[in-house]
Design a protein around this motif. Structure first.
Motif, short mmCIF file in Angstrom:
data_model
loop_
_atom_site.label_atom_id
_atom_site.label_comp_id
_atom_site.label_asym_id
_atom_site.label_seq_id
_atom_site.Cartn_x
_atom_site.Cartn_y
_atom_site.Cartn_z
N ASP A 141 0.78 -1.06 -0.02
CA ASP A 141 0.03 -0.17 -0.02
C ASP A 141 0.94 1.26 0.03
O ASP A 141 1.98 1.20 0.29
CB ASP A 141 -1.00 0.08 1.15
CG ASP A 141 -2.12 -1.18 1.26
OD1 ASP A 141 -2.28 -1.34 0.05
OD2 ASP A 141 -2.61 -1.52 2.15
N TYR A 142 0.46 2.33 -0.53
CA TYR A 142 1.37 3.41 -0.55
C TYR A 142 0.39 4.95 -0.25
O TYR A 142 -0.98 4.87 -0.52
CB TYR A 142 2.00 3.61 -1.88
CG TYR A 142 0.95 3.79 -2.96
CD1 TYR A 142 0.39 5.07 -3.38
CD2 TYR A 142 0.49 2.79 -3.79
CE1 TYR A 142 -0.56 5.52 -4.46
CE2 TYR A 142 -0.37 3.01 -4.97
CZ TYR A 142 -0.85 4.48 -5.19
OH TYR A 142 -1.89 4.62 -6.03
N LEU A 143 1.13 6.01 0.06
CA LEU A 143 0.59 7.17 0.25
C LEU A 143 1.67 8.21 -0.39
O LEU A 143 2.94 8.07 -0.03
CB LEU A 143 0.41 7.49 1.77
CG LEU A 143 0.18 9.14 1.96
CD1 LEU A 143 -1.20 9.41 1.59
CD2 LEU A 143 0.15 9.47 3.60
N LYS A 144 1.28 8.65 -1.22
CA LYS A 144 2.34 9.84 -1.92
C LYS A 144 1.62 11.23 -1.59
O LYS A 144 0.40 11.44 -1.95
CB LYS A 144 2.18 9.64 -3.43
CG LYS A 144 2.56 8.03 -3.86
CD LYS A 144 2.72 7.92 -5.40
CE LYS A 144 3.18 6.44 -5.88
NZ LYS A 144 3.31 6.18 -7.32
N CYS A 145 2.57 12.05 -1.43
CA CYS A 145 2.22 13.36 -1.10
C CYS A 145 3.21 14.50 -1.65
O CYS A 145 4.57 14.21 -1.80
CB CYS A 145 2.45 13.88 0.47
SG CYS A 145 1.21 12.93 1.35
N HIS A 146 2.80 15.41 -2.26
CA HIS A 146 3.65 16.53 -3.04
C HIS A 146 4.12 17.42 -1.78
O HIS A 146 3.14 18.13 -1.26
CB HIS A 146 3.02 17.12 -4.08
CG HIS A 146 2.71 16.40 -5.31
ND1 HIS A 146 2.27 16.98 -6.44
CD2 HIS A 146 2.80 14.89 -5.37
CE1 HIS A 146 2.07 15.99 -7.47
NE2 HIS A 146 2.26 14.86 -6.84
N HIS A 152 1.62 19.20 0.95
CA HIS A 152 0.41 18.67 1.05
C HIS A 152 0.62 17.38 1.91
O HIS A 152 1.49 16.53 1.76
CB HIS A 152 -0.36 18.26 -0.29
CG HIS A 152 -0.18 19.47 -1.14
ND1 HIS A 152 -1.34 20.22 -1.50
CD2 HIS A 152 0.70 19.93 -1.98
CE1 HIS A 152 -1.12 21.22 -2.16
NE2 HIS A 152 0.22 21.03 -2.83
N ALA A 153 -0.23 17.24 2.70
CA ALA A 153 -0.51 15.92 3.61
C ALA A 153 -1.77 15.93 4.15
O ALA A 153 -2.57 16.74 4.49
CB ALA A 153 0.76 15.99 4.68
N PRO A 154 -2.16 14.63 4.48
CA PRO A 154 -3.48 14.69 5.06
C PRO A 154 -3.49 15.14 6.68
O PRO A 154 -2.47 15.33 7.30
CB PRO A 154 -3.53 12.66 5.52
CG PRO A 154 -2.84 12.44 4.23
CD PRO A 154 -1.59 13.20 4.18
N SER A 155 -4.59 15.58 6.88
CA SER A 155 -4.69 16.25 8.30
C SER A 155 -4.78 15.16 9.53
O SER A 155 -4.69 15.37 10.52
CB SER A 155 -6.08 17.09 8.34
OG SER A 155 -7.15 16.30 7.91
N ASN A 156 -5.08 14.04 9.11
CA ASN A 156 -5.07 12.92 10.20
C ASN A 156 -4.14 11.60 9.92
O ASN A 156 -3.69 11.61 8.87
CB ASN A 156 -6.56 12.26 10.15
CG ASN A 156 -7.60 13.14 10.94
OD1 ASN A 156 -7.07 13.59 11.75
ND2 ASN A 156 -8.62 13.28 10.33
#
Length: 352
Positions: A141-146, A152-156
């Protein structure tokens, strides 16, 4: 699409720990088939380049010059090295790993808001690499953030944005100094790459990889053989190992030194240096004992920058070996296909 985390949990809850779904059975590619895997004992006889960051930024000219030479050799011979004494606090490294684990512990419903969409979505969450074209799925699984030039990133979960922003800022500082050393190793002034690649406005992406424990690790793959886009990638991982580097048709398991980073050169470093510093091929395998988490920060020029061999690094006796291409277009090409070694570089390599 169901996350691998949920698939792994389903295997456990259904008491089917010895099997994984057939769609996760990895089909080996040419790099896998034609190469041997070194055992840990054999790998211990191979000396992985290690760069001492404190020497690289030393005020002692002799010490700094010597480390820059080491850095140049690591980029030429390996495209890969471990980085020690980098100045990133161990507490921050631990905090960002905890924060990333916390993100994956969030309910699936929350993470779904970041699924799908354009490959250049500033926050993107998913599974495998490109499930739309892959014949089999990856155990990842992955999470990619610029994260630069705009963050940019999730708030939680709580504190995730603040922790990852602080970490990404420190990683840019480290990469900035490495690029200065690389510039000098290429016979240029220290800010050469910063200027020609406009690094101050450059693109930085944070990729958080989540590899759950796998009941059939020999039949699955976290990430297949590939090279990275960009100039340099800085990798942090938890206590679980799984990175393998391809060298001389051998897969070398990497055992990072305590509190070190792993750094590798990317495809755009190869293009910029006209092949002097080549990107390397690596892969991520999975294990049956525990979850492995890695945080990679990829650093490159601005997305709209056109990258070709640097004028100062080509000549009559060293003609351009690559066509210039917009960084954004190269990323789109890579993200639209299956990962397959350095196949994307083949699209810009000039046949001689």
């Amino acid at each position: 699409m169901l996350s691998v985390k949920k698939v792994a949990e389903s295997c456990v809850s259904n008491s089917k720990l010895e099997r994984i779904p057939s769609k996760y059975m990895y089909l080996k590619n040419k790099s896998d088939e034609d190469s041997v895997i070194l055992c840990d004992e054999e790998a211990q006889n191979i000396t992985i380049p290690t760069i001492d960051f404190s020497h690289l930024i030393s005020s002692n000219p002799t010490q700094r010059s010597k480390e820059i030479q080491h850095l140049g050799r690591a980029c030429t011979d390996w495209g890969f090295f471990m980085l020690i004494n980098h100045g990133v606090p161990e507490t921050l490294r631990e905090e960002v790993l905890r924060a990333c684990k916390g993100f994956y512990d969030l309910p699936e419903e929350y993470k779904k808001q970041y699924e799908g969409g354009d490959i250049f979505a500033p926050i993107k969450c998913g599974t495998s690499f490109n499930a739309n074209v892959e014949k089999t799925f990856l155990w990842r699984d992955y999470l990619k953030c610029h994260v630069h030039p705009h963050f940019h990133a999730p708030s939680n979960p709580q504190g995730f944005r603040e922790t990852t922003e602080a970490y990404c800022k420190k990683s840019r500082e480290v990469i900035g100094e490495l690029l200065k050393g690389i510039s000098i190793s290429l016979g240029q002034e220290e800010n050469y790459i910063h200027k020609v690649m406009n690094i101050e406005s450059g693109f930085q992406m944070m990729v958080v990889n989540f590899y759950p424990r796998c009941p059939m690790p020999d039949q699955a793959m976290g990430l297949p053989p590939h090279s990275d886009h960009g100039l340099l990638t800085l990798l942090l991982q938890n206590e679980l190992e799984g990175l393998q580097l391809l060298r001389n048709d051998m897969w070398i398991p990497i055992h990072p030194l305590p509190n070190s980073f792993i750094v590798n050169t990317g495809d755009h470093m190869e293009i910029l240096t006209n092949g002097k510093y080549k990107s390397n091929i690596h892969r991520a395998i999975v294990n049956k004992n525990a979850t492995r988490i890695t945080i990679g920060t990829a650093h490159g020029p601005p997305l709209d920058a056109v990258v070709g061999p640097a004028t100062e690094l080509i000549g009559d006796d060293n003609p351009p070996a690559y066509r210039a291409i917009k960084y954004k277009d190269y990323m789109r090409l890579q993200q639209s296909k299956e990962l397959d070694g350095k196949s994307c570089l083949g699209h810009v390599r000039i046949s001689i």
